[in-house]
Motif scaffolding. Structure first.
Motif, PDB file in Angstrom:
ATOM      1  N   SER A  25     -29.000  -6.406  36.590  1.00 65.99           N
ATOM      2  CA  SER A  25     -28.656  -4.991  36.535  1.00 65.99           C
ATOM      3  C   SER A  25     -27.729  -4.655  37.690  1.00 65.99           C
ATOM      4  O   SER A  25     -27.651  -5.386  38.690  1.00 65.99           O
ATOM      5  CB  SER A  25     -29.924  -4.132  36.591  1.00 65.99           C
ATOM      6  N   MET A  26     -27.032  -3.545  37.565  1.00 68.58           N
ATOM      7  CA  MET A  26     -26.018  -3.203  38.559  1.00 68.58           C
ATOM      8  C   MET A  26     -26.592  -3.000  39.946  1.00 68.58           C
ATOM      9  O   MET A  26     -25.906  -3.186  40.955  1.00 68.58           O
ATOM     10  CB  MET A  26     -25.250  -1.959  38.107  1.00 68.58           C
ATOM     11  N   TYR A  53     -18.382 -13.627  27.689  1.00 67.22           N
ATOM     12  CA  TYR A  53     -17.979 -12.222  27.694  1.00 67.22           C
ATOM     13  C   TYR A  53     -16.535 -12.041  28.173  1.00 67.22           C
ATOM     14  O   TYR A  53     -15.855 -11.100  27.764  1.00 67.22           O
ATOM     15  CB  TYR A  53     -18.902 -11.413  28.591  1.00 67.22           C
ATOM     16  N   GLN A  75     -26.973  -0.047  28.865  1.00 70.62           N
ATOM     17  CA  GLN A  75     -27.008  -0.184  30.316  1.00 70.62           C
ATOM     18  C   GLN A  75     -26.059  -1.291  30.749  1.00 70.62           C
ATOM     19  O   GLN A  75     -25.863  -2.271  30.037  1.00 70.62           O
ATOM     20  CB  GLN A  75     -28.442  -0.489  30.790  1.00 70.62           C
ATOM     21  N   GLU A  76     -25.487  -1.096  31.923  1.00 67.21           N
ATOM     22  CA  GLU A  76     -24.544  -2.072  32.461  1.00 67.21           C
ATOM     23  C   GLU A  76     -25.281  -3.220  33.141  1.00 67.21           C
ATOM     24  O   GLU A  76     -26.378  -3.063  33.652  1.00 67.21           O
ATOM     25  CB  GLU A  76     -23.617  -1.409  33.485  1.00 67.21           C
ATOM     26  N   GLN A  77     -24.633  -4.374  33.166  1.00 66.40           N
ATOM     27  CA  GLN A  77     -25.142  -5.529  33.894  1.00 66.40           C
ATOM     28  C   GLN A  77     -23.964  -6.306  34.460  1.00 66.40           C
ATOM     29  O   GLN A  77     -22.873  -6.294  33.899  1.00 66.40           O
ATOM     30  CB  GLN A  77     -25.991  -6.420  32.990  1.00 66.40           C
ATOM     31  N   ARG A  78     -24.201  -6.950  35.582  1.00 60.91           N
ATOM     32  CA  ARG A  78     -23.151  -7.737  36.240  1.00 60.91           C
ATOM     33  C   ARG A  78     -23.430  -9.221  36.035  1.00 60.91           C
ATOM     34  O   ARG A  78     -24.563  -9.681  36.223  1.00 60.91           O
ATOM     35  CB  ARG A  78     -23.102  -7.419  37.730  1.00 60.91           C
ATOM     36  N   ASP A 123     -26.760   3.971  21.758  1.00 58.99           N
ATOM     37  CA  ASP A 123     -26.350   3.958  23.164  1.00 58.99           C
ATOM     38  C   ASP A 123     -27.242   4.829  24.031  1.00 58.99           C
ATOM     39  O   ASP A 123     -27.556   4.484  25.180  1.00 58.99           O
ATOM     40  CB  ASP A 123     -24.903   4.454  23.305  1.00 58.99           C
ATOM     41  N   VAL A 129     -18.533  -7.250  34.254  1.00 53.94           N
ATOM     42  CA  VAL A 129     -19.522  -6.208  33.962  1.00 53.94           C
ATOM     43  C   VAL A 129     -19.492  -5.919  32.467  1.00 53.94           C
ATOM     44  O   VAL A 129     -18.422  -5.690  31.890  1.00 53.94           O
ATOM     45  CB  VAL A 129     -19.233  -4.920  34.765  1.00 53.94           C
ATOM     46  N   VAL A 130     -20.660  -5.930  31.852  1.00 47.82           N
ATOM     47  CA  VAL A 130     -20.767  -5.674  30.409  1.00 47.82           C
ATOM     48  C   VAL A 130     -21.865  -4.644  30.162  1.00 47.82           C
ATOM     49  O   VAL A 130     -22.690  -4.359  31.037  1.00 47.82           O
ATOM     50  CB  VAL A 130     -21.075  -6.968  29.627  1.00 47.82           C
ATOM     51  N   GLU A 131     -21.858  -4.082  28.961  1.00 48.92           N
ATOM     52  CA  GLU A 131     -22.875  -3.121  28.551  1.00 48.92           C
ATOM     53  C   GLU A 131     -23.596  -3.638  27.310  1.00 48.92           C
ATOM     54  O   GLU A 131     -22.960  -4.128  26.387  1.00 48.92           O
ATOM     55  CB  GLU A 131     -22.234  -1.766  28.225  1.00 48.92           C
ATOM     56  N   GLU A 132     -24.911  -3.526  27.318  1.00 46.08           N
ATOM     57  CA  GLU A 132     -25.712  -3.904  26.160  1.00 46.08           C
ATOM     58  C   GLU A 132     -26.860  -2.899  25.994  1.00 46.08           C
ATOM     59  O   GLU A 132     -27.273  -2.237  26.949  1.00 46.08           O
ATOM     60  CB  GLU A 132     -26.300  -5.315  26.322  1.00 46.08           C
TER      61      GLU A 132
END
Length: 554
Positions: free
Chosen positions: A493-494, A459, A445-448, A63, A463-466
């Motif tokens: 990306s956010m 998903y 990192q978060e992404q929308r 992470d 908003v998810v994190e990868e």
């Protein structure tokens, strides 16, 4: 002080220390204990980030963006604890830390030596990574007898001497080979390996005996007698067909009880619940369906380079009781071919990678999957190949490429951020002498996700994190052109500046998705990963439709 289980290996490498340690950790976690794991690697590289996959296999990313040994992937697949850079320490990092302290004057003019300064730094790193847990397993890389691992072995010897057996346990994994000509298992290599350990002051508490077949009680008694290890602590670890059956095998021999009793953890450790592992084994051995997935990569002759990808595909099948057979294809060999190698698979995955070798094969693979409606999953470089394919063969930009492979490309649809983010619009010159390590987008990192897309559906949230590991990005100067040509930008990306996921509309293709991140790093046999589950489901649906790729190709 957290009780520590130190895991060492003897006789030969590649016996599976990491998997054995992770399996024990899974049992202890299944008894309600809070468990963490750590890897101490004896190589002088600061981390494996710049090491060749042919030599070292996959670089696993945590992470916090640490580039670590692939064994951390095993750890996170077996236990729920999320690991960090603290959990992966190399000789290079130890010496880097000590030299930095010496330069600052922290040692007050003392002569800096292996003992105590290097061993003290190793112990400090162990304490930092394991604080606050009920039990920690610390794996020592390499094989006992290697010169480079001696500082680590000395450090753990000191820990045991100071803390005693109630706070430190030595578990040694060794080989009991079967000599077919003699028809016998041979215990002598194990005896010599333990003798080597004892010569540096370490007496194992537990022996894990790796072999092709179960070690009989008579041989276990012999090993116990010659190594001064209790017979009940000589554990047979034979080859298995299903990796996730190992926790049950170790538990059946009472390994977790040995640990709980020695560390006096009976008041914390409850009854074991291995049902999730039993379910995983049952789903593997008794599938209801089967699919074949082509993995088109650069390092397919060394499949450890894609360890997490292979496991994540199998996890995606586990959730649907589907056997996933992997067909490994060298991307470079597809260049100039008729792509017939893809004619018997149910889905195609293109994993991450670096460099220009095989990239054109990956672009052709994307084109083939797109045009023949084959489920396609692109990861990192596989996404970039898909973007280049779409730019060339749909948008009509024949010279489209990544600047990683062609700096003179008239249409660099993939490039370093600095190559397309300048105020003037000119491409900045790269510094080819800059360090390779530390120049990538790394970590969680978060992404929308865009509503109505396949990614958003899979998903099930906005908003998810990868985790990421790459340098090159989708060039935003081509975003509008590619979207107008039908490519769907499904995730960003956010701050809306970086493209994270692209896909094709389902009206044009049943399942075509590519992401810049590495979702394989968050897949576990307990839950799988939504993208891999969706991909395997799409492969099953294609197979059920009864349209072999050979017919589609024709």
């Amino acid at each position: 002080m957290t009780p520590l289980i130190f895991v060492t290996g003897g006789v030969v490498s590649s016996l599976g220390k990491g998997i054995a340690a992770a399996s024990l950790a899974a049992i202890l976690e299944a008894r309600g204990l809070k468990v963490t794991m750590m890897k101490l690697d004896p190589y002088i590289n600061v981390d494996p980030g710049t090491m060749s996959p042919f030599q070292h296999g996959e670089v696993y990313v945590t992470d916090d963006g640490a580039e670590t040994d692939l064994d951390l992937g095993h750890y996170e697949r077996f236990v729920r604890t999320r690991l960090s850079r603290k959990n992966s320490v190399t000789t290079g990092r130890i010496y880097e830390n000590v030299i930095r302290k010496e330069r600052r004057g922290d040692y007050l003019g003392a002569t800096v030596q292996v003992i105590p300064h290097i061993t003290d730094e190793i112990r400090r790193c162990i304490d930092e990574a394991t604080e606050g847990f009920d039990v920690a397993l610390v794996e020592i890389g390499g094989t006992v007898g290697d010169i480079e691992s001696l500082p680590f072995l000395e450090a753990i010897r000191q820990v045991r001497t100071e803390r005693g057996p109630e706070k430190a346990l030595f578990m040694h994994l060794t080989l009991v080979p079967y000599i077919s000509a003699a028809g016998e298992l041979k215990t002598k290599p194990t005896q010599h390996s333990v003798k080597e350990l004892r010569s540096i002051g370490i007496q194992p508490d537990v022996l894990l005996c790796r072999s092709e077949q179960a070690v009989p009680d008579s041989e276990r008694r012999k090993i116990a007698q010659f190594t001064n290890v209790s017979e009940r602590a000589v554990i047979s670890v034979p080859d298995v067909d299903v990796l996730y059956s190992i926790p049950m095998g170790l538990h059946a021999q009472g390994l977790d009880d040995i640990v709980v009793n020695q560390f006096k953890l009976a008041d914390k450790a409850g009854p074991v619940d291995l049902s999730m592992w039993e379910d995983a084994v049952d789903a593997t051995l008794n599938p209801l369906d089967a699919v074949t997935i082509a993995v088109v990569g650069k390092y397919v002759d060394h499949q450890d380079a894609y360890k997490s990808v292979g496991e994540a595909l199998k996890h995606g099948g586990l959730r649907q009781r589907t056997k996933v057979t992997l067909k490994w294809l060298e991307a470079q060999e597809l260049e100039g071919s008729d792509m017939a190698a893809l004619a018997d698979v149910d889905g195609i995955l293109v994993p991450g990678g670096f460099g220009d070798r095989g990239f054109e094969g990956k672009v052709l693979t994307s084109q083939y999957a797109r045009e023949h409606k084959v489920p396609y999953f692109g990861i990192c470089y596989g996404m970039q190949a898909a973007v280049v394919d779409y730019a060339r063969h749909v948008l009509g930009l024949e010279g489209a490429n990544s600047t990683e492979n062609d700096r003179q490309s008239p249409d660099p649809v993939i490039g370093l951020i600095t190559e397309w983010r300048t105020a003037s619009g000119d491409v900045e010159k790269r510094d080819d002498k800059s360090d390779l390590g530390g120049t990538m987008r790394l970590g969680l990192q978060e992404q929308r996700l865009k509503p109505g897309t396949l990614a958003r559906e899979l998903y099930g949230k906005d908003v998810v994190e990868e985790r990421h590991r790459h340098r090159y990005e989708f060039n935003n100067r081509y975003r509008t052109q590619l979207e107008d040509a039908g490519l769907v930008i499904a995730g960003k990306s956010m701050d809306d500046t970086l493209v994270e996921v692209v896909e094709l509309p389902r009206s044009a293709h049943p399942w075509f998705l590519a992401c810049q991140a590495h979702p394989e790093f968050l897949s576990t046999p307990r839950a799988g990963h939504p993208l891999f589950i969706g991909f395997i489901r799409a492969a099953r649906e294609r197979k059920a439709a009864g349209q072999p790729l050979a017919e589609a190709h024709a």
